[in-house]
Design a protein around this motif. Structure first.
Motif, PDB file in Angstrom:
ATOM      1  N   ALA A   1       1.194  -1.108  -0.240  1.00 57.11           N
ATOM      2  CA  ALA A   1       0.485  -0.048   0.180  1.00 57.11           C
ATOM      3  C   ALA A   1       0.843   0.977  -0.188  1.00 57.11           C
ATOM      4  O   ALA A   1       2.213   1.460   0.670  1.00 57.11           O
ATOM      5  N   GLY A   2       0.037   2.266  -0.516  1.00 56.69           N
ATOM      6  CA  GLY A   2       0.470   3.309   0.177  1.00 56.69           C
ATOM      7  C   GLY A   2       0.911   3.891   1.331  1.00 56.69           C
ATOM      8  O   GLY A   2       0.002   3.906   1.703  1.00 56.69           O
ATOM      9  N   VAL A   3       2.194   4.622   1.366  1.00 52.08           N
ATOM     10  CA  VAL A   3       2.116   5.295   2.965  1.00 52.08           C
ATOM     11  C   VAL A   3       0.929   5.828   3.238  1.00 52.08           C
ATOM     12  O   VAL A   3      -0.057   5.865   4.807  1.00 52.08           O
ATOM     13  N   ASN A   4       0.714   6.860   2.582  1.00 51.30           N
ATOM     14  CA  ASN A   4      -0.635   7.810   2.445  1.00 51.30           C
ATOM     15  C   ASN A   4      -2.077   7.047   2.725  1.00 51.30           C
ATOM     16  O   ASN A   4      -3.030   7.454   2.932  1.00 51.30           O
ATOM     17  N   GLU A   5      -2.208   6.238   2.661  1.00 50.44           N
ATOM     18  CA  GLU A   5      -3.480   5.396   2.509  1.00 50.44           C
ATOM     19  C   GLU A   5      -4.222   4.767   3.817  1.00 50.44           C
ATOM     20  O   GLU A   5      -5.290   4.007   3.041  1.00 50.44           O
TER      21      GLU A   5
ATOM     22  N   THR B   1       6.212   4.004  12.176  1.00 46.08           N
ATOM     23  CA  THR B   1       6.135   2.598  11.881  1.00 46.08           C
ATOM     24  C   THR B   1       4.502   1.725  11.132  1.00 46.08           C
ATOM     25  O   THR B   1       3.388   2.070  12.042  1.00 46.08           O
ATOM     26  N   PHE B   2       4.932   0.911  10.978  1.00 47.94           N
ATOM     27  CA  PHE B   2       3.946  -0.452   9.670  1.00 47.94           C
ATOM     28  C   PHE B   2       4.404  -1.860  11.153  1.00 47.94           C
ATOM     29  O   PHE B   2       5.493  -2.010  10.652  1.00 47.94           O
TER      30      PHE B   2
ATOM     31  N   ASP C   1       7.312   6.657  -0.981  1.00 47.79           N
ATOM     32  CA  ASP C   1       6.054   6.398  -0.346  1.00 47.79           C
ATOM     33  C   ASP C   1       5.130   5.483   0.126  1.00 47.79           C
ATOM     34  O   ASP C   1       3.983   5.030   0.221  1.00 47.79           O
ATOM     35  N   LYS C   2       5.949   3.904  -0.381  1.00 49.43           N
ATOM     36  CA  LYS C   2       5.238   2.864  -0.468  1.00 49.43           C
ATOM     37  C   LYS C   2       5.569   1.855   0.190  1.00 49.43           C
ATOM     38  O   LYS C   2       6.920   1.942   0.955  1.00 49.43           O
ATOM     39  N   ILE C   3       4.523   1.415   0.758  1.00 54.58           N
ATOM     40  CA  ILE C   3       5.125  -0.112   1.914  1.00 54.58           C
ATOM     41  C   ILE C   3       5.424  -1.800   0.908  1.00 54.58           C
ATOM     42  O   ILE C   3       4.674  -1.555   0.335  1.00 54.58           O
TER      43      ILE C   3
END
Lengths: 182, 75
Positions: A80-84, A111-112, A170-172
């Motif tokens: 996913a994107g960080v901002n999603e 933190t994810f 900006d992606k995980i």
């Protein structure tokens, strides 16, 4: 005249002679002691077959482990994107194959964490509770630490398998799965 | 005509009960090994799988030997 083998003699259960027994027992005399012996011997044989089945089970586990090692490292996959995902939010995804469901949770701004979504007790889906810092399994009230995946309460004894994550731009991305050693 | 065993039936009954008890204890041990191995496999711990499989194989050998002895009593 040959002496009669005492093992071949059977005393009826009520102890009376055969001539005093009911007709059905006279027609079908059963050697009770021999019957008991044979039934226990056959049960022993059945237990040895059970023992064989357990050995087969052990080698099936070994074979499955061999297959798992052959598969090697899972691929890198964008999740996913960080901002999603807002802080405290979560997203389900499949990794590394379509049969394995994982859950990604955002703990704070940077933190994810991601874990297998099935409880290690009886495979019920776990639900993230970021405000409490837990992953909760509603089936049997199992609780896992949201930061480590370790079991905290309830019947689970093994931690949740943790997915290794990387943040690129900006992606995980999911880049592997850690061994869930207890 | 069947030959007579070197043990009387009562003695053989005692022996078969003793062997049955031993076999059941070994099978319970194997069940424990299997569940422990499954738990280790699911937890990603590979180090115990081969020793557990070998131990279970030894248990099967013991059980088969006991059964072989049991059938040997009747001949």
């Amino acid at each position: 005249m040959m002496p009669q083998d005492p093992d071949r003699l059977t005393v009826p259960p009520d102890g009376r002679s055969y001539s005093e027994q009911p007709r059905w027992r006279q027609d079908f005399p059963i050697e009770w002691a021999q019957d008991n012996y044979i039934s226990r011997r056959d049960f022993t044989r059945f237990m040895v077959l059970t023992s064989l089945a357990f050995v087969v089970g052990q080698f099936v586990i070994l074979f499955q482990n061999f297959l798992r090692r052959q598969r090697g490292e899972p691929p890198i996959q964008e999740i996913a994107g960080v901002n999603e995902i807002p802080v405290g939010g979560a997203r389900l995804f499949h990794y590394p194959d379509e049969d394995t469901l994982r859950i990604l949770v955002r703990l704070d701004e940077s933190t994810f964490v991601a874990y297998e979504q099935q409880c290690t007790h009886l495979a019920c889906p776990v639900i993230p509770q970021p405000e409490a810092g837990h992953l909760h399994c509603p089936c049997h009230e199992g609780v896992f630490d949201l930061r480590t995946g370790q079991p905290l309460a309830g019947p689970p004894r093994r931690p949740l398998a943790r997915v290794r994550l990387e943040r690129r731009a900006d992606k995980i991305y999911a880049v592997g799965v850690e061994k869930a050693l207890a | 005509m069947r030959g007579r065993s070197r043990f009387a039936r009562k003695q053989r009954m005692t022996i078969v009960l003793g062997i049955l008890c031993l076999v059941i204890i070994i099978v319970i041990l194997q069940l424990w090994l299997l569940t422990a191995s499954m738990n280790a496999y699911l937890g990603g711990d590979e180090s115990v799988l081969i020793p557990a499989a070998l131990a279970s194989l030894v248990c099967l050998g013991l059980n088969a030997g006991l059964l072989w002895y049991l059938y040997g009593l009747e001949s």
